[in-house]
Scaffold this motif. Structure first.
Motif, PDB file in Angstrom:
ATOM      1  N   LEU A  78       1.019  -1.275   0.121  1.00  0.00           N
ATOM      2  CA  LEU A  78      -0.019  -0.050  -0.073  1.00  0.00           C
ATOM      3  C   LEU A  78       0.957   1.269   0.068  1.00  0.00           C
ATOM      4  O   LEU A  78       1.511   1.564   1.066  1.00  0.00           O
ATOM      5  CB  LEU A  78      -1.045   0.083   1.142  1.00  0.00           C
ATOM      6  N   ILE A  79       0.677   1.983  -0.942  1.00  0.00           N
ATOM      7  CA  ILE A  79       1.406   3.381  -1.211  1.00  0.00           C
ATOM      8  C   ILE A  79       0.417   4.336  -0.903  1.00  0.00           C
ATOM      9  O   ILE A  79      -0.629   4.407  -1.544  1.00  0.00           O
ATOM     10  CB  ILE A  79       2.108   3.434  -2.690  1.00  0.00           C
ATOM     11  N   VAL A  80       1.088   5.229   0.077  1.00  0.00           N
ATOM     12  CA  VAL A  80      -0.042   6.304   0.690  1.00  0.00           C
ATOM     13  C   VAL A  80       0.726   7.547   0.177  1.00  0.00           C
ATOM     14  O   VAL A  80       1.819   7.947   0.407  1.00  0.00           O
ATOM     15  CB  VAL A  80      -0.166   6.347   1.947  1.00  0.00           C
TER      16      VAL A  80
ATOM     17  N   LEU B 128      -0.666  -7.481  -5.023  1.00  0.00           N
ATOM     18  CA  LEU B 128      -0.993  -6.245  -5.757  1.00  0.00           C
ATOM     19  C   LEU B 128      -0.323  -5.037  -5.102  1.00  0.00           C
ATOM     20  O   LEU B 128      -0.239  -4.845  -3.935  1.00  0.00           O
ATOM     21  CB  LEU B 128      -2.732  -6.416  -5.518  1.00  0.00           C
ATOM     22  N   VAL B 129      -0.150  -4.205  -5.888  1.00  0.00           N
ATOM     23  CA  VAL B 129       0.105  -2.755  -5.292  1.00  0.00           C
ATOM     24  C   VAL B 129      -1.020  -1.735  -5.406  1.00  0.00           C
ATOM     25  O   VAL B 129      -1.483  -1.702  -6.347  1.00  0.00           O
ATOM     26  CB  VAL B 129       1.302  -2.241  -6.332  1.00  0.00           C
ATOM     27  N   VAL B 130      -1.163  -1.027  -4.462  1.00  0.00           N
ATOM     28  CA  VAL B 130      -2.441  -0.180  -4.265  1.00  0.00           C
ATOM     29  C   VAL B 130      -1.843   1.114  -3.918  1.00  0.00           C
ATOM     30  O   VAL B 130      -0.991   1.090  -3.014  1.00  0.00           O
ATOM     31  CB  VAL B 130      -3.335  -0.425  -3.290  1.00  0.00           C
ATOM     32  N   VAL B 131      -2.353   2.276  -4.768  1.00  0.00           N
ATOM     33  CA  VAL B 131      -1.981   3.557  -4.351  1.00  0.00           C
ATOM     34  C   VAL B 131      -3.011   4.401  -3.824  1.00  0.00           C
ATOM     35  O   VAL B 131      -4.164   4.541  -4.759  1.00  0.00           O
ATOM     36  CB  VAL B 131      -1.262   4.277  -5.532  1.00  0.00           C
ATOM     37  N   VAL B 132      -3.080   4.926  -2.650  1.00  0.00           N
ATOM     38  CA  VAL B 132      -4.030   5.431  -2.098  1.00  0.00           C
ATOM     39  C   VAL B 132      -3.524   6.685  -1.132  1.00  0.00           C
ATOM     40  O   VAL B 132      -3.070   6.437  -0.122  1.00  0.00           O
ATOM     41  CB  VAL B 132      -4.918   4.620  -1.022  1.00  0.00           C
ATOM     42  N   PRO B 133      -3.843   8.223  -1.526  1.00  0.00           N
ATOM     43  CA  PRO B 133      -4.395   8.450  -3.003  1.00  0.00           C
ATOM     44  C   PRO B 133      -3.307   8.490  -3.886  1.00  0.00           C
ATOM     45  O   PRO B 133      -2.080   8.615  -3.448  1.00  0.00           O
ATOM     46  CB  PRO B 133      -4.852   9.852  -2.500  1.00  0.00           C
TER      47      PRO B 133
ATOM     48  N   LYS C  59       3.910  -6.694 -10.509  1.00  0.00           N
ATOM     49  CA  LYS C  59       2.571  -7.284 -10.070  1.00  0.00           C
ATOM     50  C   LYS C  59       1.431  -6.198 -10.600  1.00  0.00           C
ATOM     51  O   LYS C  59       1.953  -5.162 -10.994  1.00  0.00           O
ATOM     52  CB  LYS C  59       2.549  -7.406  -8.524  1.00  0.00           C
ATOM     53  N   PRO C  60       0.158  -6.449 -10.585  1.00  0.00           N
ATOM     54  CA  PRO C  60      -0.774  -5.574 -10.989  1.00  0.00           C
ATOM     55  C   PRO C  60      -0.744  -4.423 -10.164  1.00  0.00           C
ATOM     56  O   PRO C  60      -0.560  -4.325  -8.903  1.00  0.00           O
ATOM     57  CB  PRO C  60      -2.022  -6.310 -10.642  1.00  0.00           C
ATOM     58  N   VAL C  61      -1.221  -3.096 -10.606  1.00  0.00           N
ATOM     59  CA  VAL C  61      -1.129  -2.020  -9.756  1.00  0.00           C
ATOM     60  C   VAL C  61      -2.466  -1.323  -9.887  1.00  0.00           C
ATOM     61  O   VAL C  61      -3.316  -1.213 -10.794  1.00  0.00           O
ATOM     62  CB  VAL C  61      -0.221  -1.005 -10.404  1.00  0.00           C
ATOM     63  N   LEU C  62      -3.393  -0.999  -8.756  1.00  0.00           N
ATOM     64  CA  LEU C  62      -4.500  -0.289  -8.726  1.00  0.00           C
ATOM     65  C   LEU C  62      -4.338   0.944  -7.926  1.00  0.00           C
ATOM     66  O   LEU C  62      -3.621   1.288  -7.055  1.00  0.00           O
ATOM     67  CB  LEU C  62      -5.480  -1.215  -7.633  1.00  0.00           C
ATOM     68  N   ILE C  63      -4.667   2.069  -8.863  1.00  0.00           N
ATOM     69  CA  ILE C  63      -4.634   3.213  -8.100  1.00  0.00           C
ATOM     70  C   ILE C  63      -5.954   3.909  -7.815  1.00  0.00           C
ATOM     71  O   ILE C  63      -7.053   3.734  -8.526  1.00  0.00           O
ATOM     72  CB  ILE C  63      -4.014   4.416  -8.940  1.00  0.00           C
ATOM     73  N   ALA C  64      -6.079   4.808  -6.917  1.00  0.00           N
ATOM     74  CA  ALA C  64      -7.345   5.420  -6.544  1.00  0.00           C
ATOM     75  C   ALA C  64      -7.119   6.926  -6.358  1.00  0.00           C
ATOM     76  O   ALA C  64      -6.536   7.522  -5.663  1.00  0.00           O
ATOM     77  CB  ALA C  64      -7.852   5.186  -4.887  1.00  0.00           C
TER      78      ALA C  64
END
Length: 397
Positions: A9-11, A83-88, A115-120
């Motif tokens: 989780l990247i903040v 999974l890599v998630v970027v929030v926000p 890996k897949p990356v999901l951004i918000a």
């Protein structure tokens, strides 16, 4: 579905970063292992202590941390998660991702991950609507980056509009979809959607009344079943779907080029309402009504995208689905179209003005295949899309 998954989780540094804390808590409740990465700007909004306490894990911050590099290293860190998630995902982070920058830990991880990356995304409405951000978004979609949101809402700055970060339940649903092993997992499906705009001059064009809603719903339904979707869309009235690779085009010829340039597909769904003709003598400047008479427009047929793909000798998708929007003798015209084009299925619908289907929220279709004509009841376009996606999955399994 999320139990025992590992998320990096990247903040990012925006006021919406406070939602990352709730996201961590809710993911942990579902048995997810979360490894937080906090950007320097992110520390202005949340603390490493808060993230560490909620995640029960070390918070990573510095690219050149000697201890971290000795123990794990940014390369391994970027690939250890599911999974890599970027929030926000701030405008700055999106720009770095689109430009391939790697000048801090977060951007380096995003460059190094396999890996897949999901951004918000989350930012001021003007920043979201800025051409640079929209260009970056198109690049990221083209690179296969998944997105969730943003939505319309009140901003911390007092403005209202698109740019508000998706709420935590929406982000969790997107994470679930990104990690799900649906029946179409590992399949690549091409979807075309929307109208095409054929220029008459720089301010006028030929088009039709397609909103792009049905094509967008189909792409969404296929992605929900685990497919990797390449979504080639003309200038539609509805937002592009989430979790797909969006390829925007304007004309029929551009759409054919995008279709031919797309990776080999297991199935292709041609839901776009492509203009049949284009103007060969389109003006370079606005054509004036100056009393000299009507402009003499010359037309030529546009390429037949459905027939081109259906009749491919090599690399033809296993299943090619066309659409036939008709105003009379719907089944007869659609059946003849299927034979003429060489596609496997035709989804036929009556778009005469009385039906309200063209540009509306519902559809009544008939699926025409080797098995005959199968009439479906009138239902919402999302329901049509889900039913079609399930049928496609049955063929590709």
């Amino acid at each position: 579905m999320l139990a025992d998954k590992h998320i990096l989780l990247i903040v990012g540094g925006g006021i919406a970063a406070f939602k990352a804390l709730d996201l961590v808590r809710r993911l942990r409740e579902r048995g997810v292992r979360v490894t937080p990465v906090l950007t320097r700007a992110g520390t202005e909004f949340v603390t490493p202590l808060s993230l560490s306490a909620l995640s029960a894990a070390k918070v990573y911050q510095d690219l050149f941390d000697l201890t971290d590099e000795a123990e794990m290293g940014h390369i391994e860190l970027s690939r250890a998660a599911d999974l890599v998630v970027v929030v926000p995902a701030t405008a700055d982070l999106m720009a770095k991702m689109a430009g391939g920058h790697a000048d801090d830990l977060a951007s380096t991880l995003l460059m190094a991950t396999d890996k897949p990356v999901l951004i918000a995304p989350a930012m001021n409405v003007r920043m979201w609507e800025h051409p640079a951000t929209q260009r970056n978004l198109a690049i990221l979609h083209g690179d296969g980056i998944l997105t969730v949101g943003p939505t319309d809402g009140d901003m911390a700055c007092g403005e209202y509009g698109p740019g508000r970060m998706a709420e935590v339940p929406e982000i969790i649903a997107a994470i679930d979809a990104a990690l799900s092993d649906g029946p179409l997992k590992g399949k690549h499906i091409l979807v075309t959607s929307g109208p095409t705009h054929e220029p008459i001059d720089p301010v006028r064009y030929i088009a039709n009344r397609s909103s792009g809603a049905q094509g967008s719903a189909i792409a969404t339904a296929l992605a929900a079943l685990g497919a990797e979707v390449s979504f080639v869309t003309g200038p539609a009235d509805v937002p592009a779907p989430q979790n797909v690779r969006v390829i925007p085009v304007q004309t029929a010829r551009e759409m054919l080029q995008a279709v031919q340039a797309a990776p080999a597909a297991d199935a292709a769904v041609f839901a776009a309402a492509v203009a049949d003709w284009h103007v060969t003598n389109a003006g370079d400047s606005k054509i004036k009504k100056d009393g000299s008479g009507l402009p003499q427009l010359e037309f030529a047929e546009n390429p037949d995208i459905l027939a081109t793909v259906s009749q491919m000798k090599q690399g033809r998708p296993k299943l090619v689905v066309g659409f036939a929007a008709e105003t009379d003798d719907v089944i007869a015209h659609a059946t003849a179209k299927r034979a003429r084009k060489g596609c496997d299925w035709i989804v036929a619908n009556d778009v005469s003005p009385a039906t309200g289907i063209m540009g509306g929220t519902e559809n009544a279709v008939t699926l025409i295949s080797d098995d005959g004509a199968e009439a479906w009841p009138r239902m919402g376009k999302d329901a049509v899309a889900q039913r079609l996606a399930q049928r496609i999955a049955e063929v590709l399994l």
